[in-house]
Design an enzyme around this catalytic site. Sequence first.
Site, PDB file in Angstrom:
ATOM      1  N   ASP A 394       0.904  -1.174   0.127  1.00  0.00           N
ATOM      2  CA  ASP A 394      -0.167  -0.212  -0.004  1.00  0.00           C
ATOM      3  C   ASP A 394       1.124   1.052   0.059  1.00  0.00           C
ATOM      4  OD1 ASP A 394      -2.313  -1.764   0.314  1.00  0.00           O
ATOM      5  OD2 ASP A 394      -2.617  -1.148   2.070  1.00  0.00           O
TER       6      ASP A 394
HETATM    7  P1  NAP Z   1       0.454  -3.820   2.630  1.00  0.00           P
HETATM    8  O1  NAP Z   1       0.098  -3.054   2.510  1.00  0.00           O
HETATM    9  O2  NAP Z   1       0.040  -4.909   4.181  1.00  0.00           O
HETATM   10  O3  NAP Z   1       1.481  -5.267   2.471  1.00  0.00           O
HETATM   11  C1  NAP Z   1       2.795  -6.425   3.032  1.00  0.00           C
HETATM   12  C2  NAP Z   1       3.164  -7.135   1.436  1.00  0.00           C
HETATM   13  O4  NAP Z   1       3.819  -8.055   1.971  1.00  0.00           O
HETATM   14  C3  NAP Z   1       1.881  -7.369   1.180  1.00  0.00           C
HETATM   15  O5  NAP Z   1       1.602  -7.892  -0.131  1.00  0.00           O
HETATM   16  C4  NAP Z   1       2.263  -9.269   1.121  1.00  0.00           C
HETATM   17  O6  NAP Z   1       2.159  -9.970  -0.360  1.00  0.00           O
HETATM   18  C5  NAP Z   1       3.845  -9.351   1.150  1.00  0.00           C
HETATM   19  N1  NAP Z   1       4.512 -10.156   2.271  1.00  0.00           N
HETATM   20  C6  NAP Z   1       3.519 -10.423   3.355  1.00  0.00           C
HETATM   21  N2  NAP Z   1       3.993 -11.455   3.841  1.00  0.00           N
HETATM   22  C7  NAP Z   1       5.717 -11.225   3.201  1.00  0.00           C
HETATM   23  C8  NAP Z   1       6.510 -12.663   3.750  1.00  0.00           C
HETATM   24  N3  NAP Z   1       6.453 -13.259   4.287  1.00  0.00           N
HETATM   25  N4  NAP Z   1       7.498 -12.192   2.312  1.00  0.00           N
HETATM   26  C9  NAP Z   1       7.310 -11.520   1.111  1.00  0.00           C
HETATM   27  N5  NAP Z   1       6.369 -10.668   1.544  1.00  0.00           N
HETATM   28  C10 NAP Z   1       5.102 -10.673   2.626  1.00  0.00           C
HETATM   29  O7  NAP Z   1       2.038  -3.213   3.710  1.00  0.00           O
HETATM   30  P2  NAP Z   1       2.825  -1.717   3.406  1.00  0.00           P
HETATM   31  O8  NAP Z   1       3.074  -1.808   2.421  1.00  0.00           O
HETATM   32  O9  NAP Z   1       3.664  -1.998   4.852  1.00  0.00           O
HETATM   33  O10 NAP Z   1       1.689  -1.009   4.185  1.00  0.00           O
HETATM   34  C11 NAP Z   1       0.871  -0.940   5.518  1.00  0.00           C
HETATM   35  C12 NAP Z   1      -0.303  -0.364   5.492  1.00  0.00           C
HETATM   36  O11 NAP Z   1      -0.472  -1.149   6.712  1.00  0.00           O
HETATM   37  C13 NAP Z   1      -1.340   0.888   4.779  1.00  0.00           C
HETATM   38  O12 NAP Z   1      -2.228   0.458   3.886  1.00  0.00           O
HETATM   39  C14 NAP Z   1      -1.645   1.678   6.714  1.00  0.00           C
HETATM   40  O13 NAP Z   1      -2.121   1.772   6.428  1.00  0.00           O
HETATM   41  C15 NAP Z   1      -1.475  -0.512   7.044  1.00  0.00           C
HETATM   42  N6  NAP Z   1      -1.286  -0.134   8.883  1.00  0.00           N
HETATM   43  C16 NAP Z   1      -0.894   0.888   9.085  1.00  0.00           C
HETATM   44  C17 NAP Z   1      -0.057   0.220  10.508  1.00  0.00           C
HETATM   45  C18 NAP Z   1       0.763   1.319  10.673  1.00  0.00           C
HETATM   46  O14 NAP Z   1       0.696   1.960  11.826  1.00  0.00           O
HETATM   47  N7  NAP Z   1       1.634   0.801  10.362  1.00  0.00           N
HETATM   48  C19 NAP Z   1      -0.951   0.149  11.012  1.00  0.00           C
HETATM   49  C20 NAP Z   1      -2.575  -0.325  10.495  1.00  0.00           C
HETATM   50  C21 NAP Z   1      -2.090  -0.981   9.619  1.00  0.00           C
HETATM   51  P3  NAP Z   1       1.924 -11.273  -0.522  1.00  0.00           P
HETATM   52  O15 NAP Z   1       1.046 -11.494   0.416  1.00  0.00           O
HETATM   53  O16 NAP Z   1       1.583 -11.604  -1.917  1.00  0.00           O
HETATM   54  O17 NAP Z   1       3.491 -12.173   0.396  1.00  0.00           O
END
Ligand code: NAP
Length: 470
Positions: A394
């Site tokens: 994201d």
């Molecule tokens: P993300 O959008 O959740 O994407 C994580 C990616 O990691 C997924 O596409 C997944 O694809 C891949 N993944 C998962 N396990 C993996 C593994 N073992 N090895 C390789 N790849 C792996 O993460 P992000 O880009 O960090 O964005 C964070 C999101 O979480 C935002 O939408 C944010 O608003 C939200 N959020 C953030 C917080 C905060 O405070 N930081 C708290 C709650 C929510 P695959 O499944 O294909 O591997």
Amino acid sequence: MMHAVAQFAAILASALFILSLYWMNDPKTARHAVVAGVTGMLVAVLATWFQPEIVHHGWIVLAIVGGFVVGVPLSLVPLTAVPQRTALSHAFGGLAAGLVGTAEYFLGLGGGEHGAPLTTFRMSALVAEVILGFLTFTGSLMAAGKLQEVKWIPQRPVTYPGQNVVNIGVLAIAVALGVLVTRQPTTAWSPHAFITIVGLALLFGVLLIIPIGGADMPTVISILNSYAGLSAVAMGFVLGNKLLVTAGALDGSSGLILSIIMCRAMNRSFTNVLFGAFGTVQKIAATAEQKAWKQETVEGAAQLLEQASSVVVIPGYGMAVAQAQHKVRELYDQLTKRGIAVKFAIHPVAGRMPGHMNVLLAEANIPYTALAEMDEINPEMPQCDVALVIGANDVVNPAARYAKGSPIYGMPIIDADKARTVLAIKRSKNPGFAGIDNELYVQDNTWMLFGDAKAVVGDLVKQLTGRGLH
Ligand code: NAP
């Protein structure tokens, strides 16, 4: 004498809380911050416990044992589950404040025989305490349930026409009843009205969270933290405990400041967050699935990295899931050894909690100087040879810039797509947290490395080590 010691302890604990928050500002001092916070809380508990009016020590010991029984397993959850664990802590804080407020009201009803008299000031504080405490309780439970993906709690935002009117209406009725009870706390109907306030606050907490989508949950948890702090302030006034007022105010204001920072990072309007009026998901055109995903081999990727002069690593939630940070450190060593400039681009909401990436990278001893915040790194992205996306989705999704109706629309992103070449590591074609496609992965200059982040980065390290320095 006892009074003077208590006063000194209160000042000492307040100073430690303030220092703790201050030291949290920098990863270098964050460990001191934890020690200061824990010491401050210990001083606060002991100073309160040794007050002469505290006579039922057995109950306190029982509560502490209960706290340990619940708290120790909670502290052992994996780092990826910390947001929901934090939400649970806020829920307990809110519940404690709400229960203390309710008990103080009913004790006060006895005409001051057991509790303090229900003056207008005390009643105002009591009403604020129970409304904030109980809405924090159910709101935080809902937030924790959504993040933990509990089956019977819908993960997607639940919205319906007139939702804001209903939500604000429920809160307004609770506040109006609160005003009536404050004016006449001891009439025959007052206890019923008080219990109704409790019920409405519990309901409001649920209503506040159900329209909110996952991507906005971190901000909401931070706001609930702020509400829990404010209910503690009110409780401090009710109990005449100055330290509770200070600690609650610090908690409330820091939660509020963090929420505002996160709103800015995600380009959300703070007033919308306060009223739980955002997170509506509309279908957006899926563009990514129409294009082909191109795959690169580990050998090819290692060669690309070796030929680069600048590499920007963009870590995300997947790096945390895979626990790949130590392998990432080895990769960093391999690249810097070759004179390649390596930076880590940290998005404020990458992972699942604020500072998630910083904690992981610090654990692997990656120098703080190699970390760059989003605003600092984005102007450099067009000059970057390789953007290495490790389990981020994201936070690098270009749809955030233009796709109105997308749950991430308006969230500033790390401009990985502007780099000369993008290498992206993830396990599958599945979307990230917000559940939407990411066209970055099918862009002309993007190459996928499918697999677990720890395994793929480990293979890259092996390749680079095997090649030696040329
Ligand atoms: P993300 O959008 O959740 O994407 C994580 C990616 O990691 C997924 O596409 C997944 O694809 C891949 N993944 C998962 N396990 C993996 C593994 N073992 N090895 C390789 N790849 C792996 O993460 P992000 O880009 O960090 O964005 C964070 C999101 O979480 C935002 O939408 C944010 O608003 C939200 N959020 C953030 C917080 C905060 O405070 N930081 C708290 C709650 C929510 P695959 O499944 O294909 O591997």
